[in-house]
Motif scaffolding. Structure first.
Motif, mmCIF file in Angstrom:
data_model
loop_
_atom_site.group_PDB
_atom_site.id
_atom_site.type_symbol
_atom_site.label_atom_id
_atom_site.label_comp_id
_atom_site.label_asym_id
_atom_site.label_seq_id
_atom_site.Cartn_x
_atom_site.Cartn_y
_atom_site.Cartn_z
ATOM 1 N N TYR A 10 32.326 -32.360 22.440
ATOM 2 C CA TYR A 10 31.026 -33.043 22.388
ATOM 3 C C TYR A 10 31.351 -34.551 23.043
ATOM 4 C CZ TYR A 10 28.689 -29.629 19.490
ATOM 5 O OH TYR A 10 28.165 -28.478 19.009
ATOM 6 N N ASP A 66 20.334 -31.311 21.642
ATOM 7 C CA ASP A 66 20.314 -32.201 22.728
ATOM 8 C C ASP A 66 21.711 -32.883 23.086
ATOM 9 O OD1 ASP A 66 17.837 -31.571 23.754
ATOM 10 O OD2 ASP A 66 16.869 -32.900 22.327
ATOM 11 N N ILE A 104 25.451 -33.561 24.430
ATOM 12 C CA ILE A 104 26.161 -33.053 25.694
ATOM 13 C C ILE A 104 27.295 -32.535 25.431
ATOM 14 C CG2 ILE A 104 26.921 -33.493 27.908
ATOM 15 C CD1 ILE A 104 23.763 -33.642 27.566
ATOM 16 N N SER A 156 21.958 -25.159 25.732
ATOM 17 C CA SER A 156 22.248 -24.445 26.618
ATOM 18 C C SER A 156 23.677 -23.686 26.732
ATOM 19 C CB SER A 156 22.238 -25.281 27.965
ATOM 20 O OG SER A 156 20.757 -25.746 28.210
ATOM 21 N N GLY A 212 27.819 -37.313 20.505
ATOM 22 C CA GLY A 212 27.030 -36.193 20.173
ATOM 23 C C GLY A 212 27.744 -35.477 18.945
ATOM 24 N N ARG A 221 23.745 -29.262 27.853
ATOM 25 C CA ARG A 221 23.333 -29.697 26.530
ATOM 26 C C ARG A 221 23.888 -28.567 25.428
ATOM 27 N NH1 ARG A 221 18.375 -31.504 29.221
ATOM 28 N NH2 ARG A 221 17.845 -33.635 28.542
#
Length: 132
Positions: free
Chosen positions: A82, A92, A94, A114, A86, A111
């Motif tokens: 991360y 959300d 990254i 994803s 994050g 993200r």
């Protein structure tokens, strides 16, 4: 004066084509933002899941075809980290993903939501045609 107007018209047409292409890519089913690291730095892009491959398109390009196509069976995720700030559980956040694709080491950023989709897609069996 005429040359300036023609140049302006060409720039506006190119910008319009770029925006139209981005809209088409963003609206494709199974598409997600995905940056790719290169020797020159991170390149923004959009990736699209297919039945047995992921196609990657550069964001700032007028090229209609994918810049890279990665077959499902050639992708191996080595690690994910991360980015600063994050944390796991935040869709959300990254995530930087290091993987090998066809023997080449590639770094991708996307993200967390994803990445979860990518990991799921990699682990699932490819769809097969039903035989009657």
């Amino acid at each position: 004066m005429l040359i300036g107007l023609i140049a302006l018209a060409l720039v506006l047409v190119a910008l319009g084509l770029l925006l139209w292409r981005l809209r088409v890519l963003a609206l494709r089913y199974h598409s997600f933002e995905c940056a790719r690291n290169s020797p020159k730095g991170w390149i923004s892009g959009v990736a699209v899941f297919g039945a047995d491959a992921v196609e990657w398109y550069r964001t700032l390009s007028l090229r209609p075809r994918a810049h890279a196509t990665w077959m499902r069976d050639s992708i191996t995720v080595l690690e994910r980290t991360y980015r600063a700030g994050g944390r796991p559980g935040d869709p959300d956040a990254i995530v930087e993903v290091t993987c090998t694709i066809g023997g080449a080491r590639i770094e991708l950023a996307m993200r967390a939501g994803s990445y979860a989709g990518l990991a799921s897609w990699l682990e699932s069996a490819p769809p097969r045609e039903r035989m009657v």
